[in-house]
Design an enzyme around this catalytic site. Structure first.
Site, PDB file in Angstrom:
ATOM      1  N   TYR A   1       0.872  -1.169   0.000  1.00 63.06           N
ATOM      2  CA  TYR A   1       0.000   0.000   0.000  1.00 63.06           C
ATOM      3  C   TYR A   1       0.913   1.224   0.000  1.00 63.06           C
ATOM      4  O   TYR A   1       2.022   1.178  -0.504  1.00 63.06           O
ATOM      5  CB  TYR A   1      -0.921  -0.090   1.227  1.00 63.06           C
ATOM      6  CG  TYR A   1      -2.050   0.904   1.279  1.00 63.06           C
ATOM      7  CD1 TYR A   1      -2.824   1.183   0.152  1.00 63.06           C
ATOM      8  CD2 TYR A   1      -2.358   1.567   2.470  1.00 63.06           C
ATOM      9  CE1 TYR A   1      -3.866   2.095   0.213  1.00 63.06           C
ATOM     10  CE2 TYR A   1      -3.400   2.475   2.531  1.00 63.06           C
ATOM     11  CZ  TYR A   1      -4.149   2.733   1.400  1.00 63.06           C
ATOM     12  OH  TYR A   1      -5.178   3.634   1.463  1.00 63.06           O
TER      13      TYR A   1
ATOM     14  N   ARG B   1      -6.497  10.714 -10.275  1.00 61.69           N
ATOM     15  CA  ARG B   1      -5.810  11.407  -9.180  1.00 61.69           C
ATOM     16  C   ARG B   1      -5.236  10.351  -8.231  1.00 61.69           C
ATOM     17  O   ARG B   1      -5.756  10.125  -7.151  1.00 61.69           O
ATOM     18  CB  ARG B   1      -6.779  12.339  -8.441  1.00 61.69           C
ATOM     19  CG  ARG B   1      -6.080  13.338  -7.520  1.00 61.69           C
ATOM     20  CD  ARG B   1      -7.042  13.869  -6.469  1.00 61.69           C
ATOM     21  NE  ARG B   1      -7.543  12.822  -5.585  1.00 61.69           N
ATOM     22  CZ  ARG B   1      -6.894  12.323  -4.545  1.00 61.69           C
ATOM     23  NH1 ARG B   1      -5.685  12.761  -4.255  1.00 61.69           N
ATOM     24  NH2 ARG B   1      -7.442  11.381  -3.798  1.00 61.69           N
TER      25      ARG B   1
ATOM     26  N   LYS C   1      -5.900  -1.764  -2.344  1.00 63.05           N
ATOM     27  CA  LYS C   1      -6.973  -1.510  -1.372  1.00 63.05           C
ATOM     28  C   LYS C   1      -7.685  -2.805  -0.998  1.00 63.05           C
ATOM     29  O   LYS C   1      -7.934  -3.082   0.193  1.00 63.05           O
ATOM     30  CB  LYS C   1      -7.989  -0.527  -1.955  1.00 63.05           C
ATOM     31  CG  LYS C   1      -7.504   0.905  -2.022  1.00 63.05           C
ATOM     32  CD  LYS C   1      -7.650   1.602  -0.679  1.00 63.05           C
ATOM     33  CE  LYS C   1      -7.265   3.069  -0.780  1.00 63.05           C
ATOM     34  NZ  LYS C   1      -7.441   3.792   0.472  1.00 63.05           N
TER      35      LYS C   1
ATOM     36  N   GLU D   1     -12.299   5.296  -5.578  1.00 63.62           N
ATOM     37  CA  GLU D   1     -10.923   5.540  -5.162  1.00 63.62           C
ATOM     38  C   GLU D   1     -10.181   6.388  -6.191  1.00 63.62           C
ATOM     39  O   GLU D   1     -10.164   6.068  -7.380  1.00 63.62           O
ATOM     40  CB  GLU D   1     -10.199   4.199  -4.987  1.00 63.62           C
ATOM     41  CG  GLU D   1      -8.896   4.293  -4.244  1.00 63.62           C
ATOM     42  CD  GLU D   1      -9.066   4.683  -2.796  1.00 63.62           C
ATOM     43  OE1 GLU D   1      -8.241   5.481  -2.311  1.00 63.62           O
ATOM     44  OE2 GLU D   1     -10.011   4.189  -2.155  1.00 63.62           O
ATOM     45  N   ASP D   2      -9.594   7.478  -5.733  1.00 68.55           N
ATOM     46  CA  ASP D   2      -8.676   8.303  -6.537  1.00 68.55           C
ATOM     47  C   ASP D   2      -9.305   8.863  -7.811  1.00 68.55           C
ATOM     48  O   ASP D   2      -8.680   8.894  -8.877  1.00 68.55           O
ATOM     49  CB  ASP D   2      -7.404   7.512  -6.867  1.00 68.55           C
ATOM     50  CG  ASP D   2      -6.518   7.366  -5.635  1.00 68.55           C
ATOM     51  OD1 ASP D   2      -6.874   7.911  -4.586  1.00 68.55           O
ATOM     52  OD2 ASP D   2      -5.469   6.704  -5.719  1.00 68.55           O
TER      53      ASP D   2
ATOM     54  N   ASP E   1     -13.507   6.691  -0.566  1.00 69.04           N
ATOM     55  CA  ASP E   1     -12.522   6.561   0.505  1.00 69.04           C
ATOM     56  C   ASP E   1     -11.683   7.818   0.667  1.00 69.04           C
ATOM     57  O   ASP E   1     -11.305   8.176   1.777  1.00 69.04           O
ATOM     58  CB  ASP E   1     -11.618   5.357   0.248  1.00 69.04           C
ATOM     59  CG  ASP E   1     -10.693   5.078   1.415  1.00 69.04           C
ATOM     60  OD1 ASP E   1     -11.194   4.941   2.545  1.00 69.04           O
ATOM     61  OD2 ASP E   1      -9.471   5.020   1.213  1.00 69.04           O
ATOM     62  N   ASP E   2     -11.384   8.510  -0.433  1.00 67.00           N
ATOM     63  CA  ASP E   2     -10.572   9.726  -0.349  1.00 67.00           C
ATOM     64  C   ASP E   2     -11.297  10.829   0.416  1.00 67.00           C
ATOM     65  O   ASP E   2     -10.668  11.664   1.052  1.00 67.00           O
ATOM     66  CB  ASP E   2     -10.215  10.228  -1.749  1.00 67.00           C
ATOM     67  CG  ASP E   2      -9.477   9.176  -2.546  1.00 67.00           C
ATOM     68  OD1 ASP E   2      -8.390   8.772  -2.103  1.00 67.00           O
ATOM     69  OD2 ASP E   2      -9.993   8.741  -3.585  1.00 67.00           O
TER      70      ASP E   2
ATOM     71  N   ASN F   1       0.016  11.830   0.880  1.00 66.15           N
ATOM     72  CA  ASN F   1       0.755  10.644   0.427  1.00 66.15           C
ATOM     73  C   ASN F   1       1.270  10.863  -0.986  1.00 66.15           C
ATOM     74  O   ASN F   1       0.691  11.629  -1.741  1.00 66.15           O
ATOM     75  CB  ASN F   1      -0.177   9.420   0.427  1.00 66.15           C
ATOM     76  CG  ASN F   1      -0.472   8.915   1.824  1.00 66.15           C
ATOM     77  OD1 ASN F   1       0.420   8.817   2.645  1.00 66.15           O
ATOM     78  ND2 ASN F   1      -1.727   8.612   2.087  1.00 66.15           N
TER      79      ASN F   1
END
Length: 588
Positions: free
Chosen positions: A119, A172, A190, A262-263, A285-286, A425
């Protein structure tokens, strides 16, 4: 079949648990190389002689019998020989493709050691190099050209019982930007943590890449790039793809199939969450996972500052998905303490690339408008901190070094215990390091980061272990709880419940050592406890659809959790031929 105790794994494989011994037996029609090359079934040299004879793998493996413990030792020795973290990532992904049970046994043996590899931060580097290291497809690739046929593509996925889908369009990726189809490493990673940290069986998890192209010119020119080589498709065609995808997943796997976004870029993340959250079982999740883990860290920090959330003034460096999600959940926590919505929002300030977000500033999005206050325009974060004198600063804009020495010293000058969260991150994008925070505040700073930092020893001899605000503390437990009681719509209150539960698991010993989160090696137990709390909340607020309601929720959740121990293949039907030769093998 009873949910959680016996389930159809694929068209030719079944798993059953004996109630008497709580032992799992596998029935499969696969034979020979098909067994040893299937990661769900493969046990390598741990297959018994009876299993090898029954499955037609005798002779395809060396004659020695090796236990999983010895296999683990071999993997660790091989792992130690790898030259760098990317090489270690490739090695572990190869193991996952070859022997799934052993892969998760390895990860579980030292989650704190291996999580930064599978991860963040290493997964970011892996995504940047995905075209180079790509070998075996893992997950489902759906392109913009597959519109009208997504339900057919889903039928190509061999597993029928999918409970969790993680989907990205790669625009992203972490703080690295548009990586297009190379972003597939994120949903794969994930969902590996859904299993490693939350115990969700890997066969029930599906990573998905929605490839609509990329605006990354370097990738478009790269002959090793694995995705569509054209600019991103936007507008109605993009929305139609998402609509079809959500509908197809829910029709095939059920309305209680969890779909984690996600992203996605800011321009899509908020509107898609708003569009789908009350129609499907979904979360971003972001926005929401990051919010819950950050708020959990703040709630734990309150035990050190001896204060309430509503006593604090918070400044964000960044005003994107993560910032908005955290800010909204902070406001909800403040309202729970008795403040009005307006009073809560007033305590939260945001700084974006153009400076402090204030009323009257042009071109503010709807999300930013909520946190725009009456104040003169200010361009620099240093000036904002000096002017507003916040008790906490939170960095989520992926601007490395944004928390300068001056900012950290100022925070220490007007706070006895300044709260400094550098959450961006990967590590290279962190707003400051743990050492900078602790050193410049003379050990008084309360620090958390998105990626791991090493412990810091101060001049006075104290060693502080920086808390890692890792989303893995939240999304596996939330996912497990949602799946366990078949929640169909995930509310913000579920994430606040998860944040409170996580903060309550932080011990006084953790706090004294500088940790705002439990140790990563306890994350399996953390996820279990979060899932139970979420189940309790869901049944108390009529969100759960699983009936009857389990009387012992913890025992029920435990019954669903994936075991890394090898299953036994049944040998009842095997008959030794009279003229069979005697086989002698060693056993470790």
């Amino acid at each position: 079949m009873e949910h959680g105790l016996a389930r159809r794994e694929s068209v030719d494989t079944e798993m059953h648990k004996s109630e008497e011994k709580r032992k799992t037996f596998v029935y499969t029609m696969k034979r020979g190389y098909d067994v040893t090359r299937n990661p769900h079934l493969n046990k390598g040299m741990a297959f018994s002689l009876e299993e090898r004879l029954q499955l037609g793998t005798h002779g395809l493996l060396p004659p020695c019998f090796i236990s999983q413990d010895v296999q683990l030792m071999r993997v660790l020795k091989n792992y130690d020989m790898r030259r760098d973290d990317l090489d270690r990532y490739v090695f572990l992904m190869g193991l996952q493709d070859h022997n799934e049970k052993l892969f998760y046994r390895v990860i579980a043996s030292d989650i704190e050691r291996f999580m930064p590899i599978i991860y963040t931060p290493t997964v970011g580097l892996a995504c940047q190099q995905y075209g180079l290291i790509f070998s075996k497809p893992r997950g489902l690739f759906i392109s913009i050209h597959d519109r009208g046929h997504i339900s057919t593509l889903l039928q190509n996925w061999p597993e029928k019982d999918i409970r969790a889908v993680c989907v990205t369009d790669g625009e992203r990726i972490l703080g690295l930007g548009d990586l297009g189809c190379n972003g597939m490493g994120i949903p794969v990673g994930k969902l590996a943590l859904y299993t490693a940290c939350g115990g969700v069986p890997p066969q029930q998890c599906l990573p998905v890449m929605l490839d609509v192209g990329t605006d990354n010119e370097a990738l478009l020119r790269d002959p090793l790039y694995i995705g569509l080589k054209h600019k991103r498709v936007r507008g109605q065609a993009y929305d139609d793809l998402l609509d079809e995808f959500m509908k197809a997943v829910s029709e095939r796997y059920g309305m209680d199939c969890l779909i984690q976004f996600e992203d996605f870029a800011n321009i899509n993340a908020f509107r898609l969450l708003s569009k789908y959250r009350n129609k499907y079982c979904t979360f971003n999740d972001d926005i929401q996972g990051t919010a819950a883990v950050a708020v959990a860290g703040l709630l734990a920090a309150l035990r050190l500052t001896k204060s309430r959330m509503s006593d604090h003034t918070i400044v964000f460096q960044g005003a994107g998905e993560a910032a908005m999600g955290i800010a909204e959940l902070i406001a909800m926590a403040m309202e729970k303490e008795g403040l009005t919505e307006e009073e809560s929002l007033r305590k939260i300030w945001m700084v974006d690339s153009k400076g402090l977000i204030v009323k009257g500033r042009e071109h503010l999005t709807h999300e930013k408008e909520r946190f725009a206050h009456e104040h003169p325009q200010m361009k620099k974060l240093e000036d904002v901190v000096r002017e507003l004198k916040p008790t906490a600063i939170i960095g989520v804009a992926a601007v490395a070094g944004a928390f300068t020495e001056q900012i950290i010293r100022d925070m220490a000058s007007f706070n006895e215990q300044p709260i400094i969260f550098a959450l961006s991150n990967p590590t290279s994008k962190a707003e400051c390091t743990a050492e900078q925070c602790y050193t410049l505040t003379e050990g008084r700073g309360i620090f958390a980061s998105g990626s791991p930092f090493d412990p810091v020893t101060l001049p006075d001899g104290r060693t502080l272990h920086p808390g890692q605000g890792n989303n893995a503390y939240i999304f596996p437990g939330v996912g497990l709880g949602v799946i366990a009681c078949s929640i169909r719509h995930i509310t913000e209150e579920i994430f606040l419940t998860a944040a409170e539960a996580l903060a309550n698991l932080v011990t006084e010993k953790d706090l004294n050592e500088g940790r705002l989160y439990p140790t990563l090696n306890s994350i399996g137990d953390v996820s279990l406890k979060l899932a139970v709390k979420i189940m309790e909340y869901a049944y108390g607020h009529n969100l759960a659809t699983l009936r009857p309601e389990p009387s012992d929720k913890e025992a029920y959740v435990r019954s669903l959790i994936y075991s890394t121990e090898y299953d036994d293949f049944t040998v009842d039907s095997y008959r030794w031929p009279e003229d069979s030769m005697t086989v002698q093998s060693c056993k470790l």
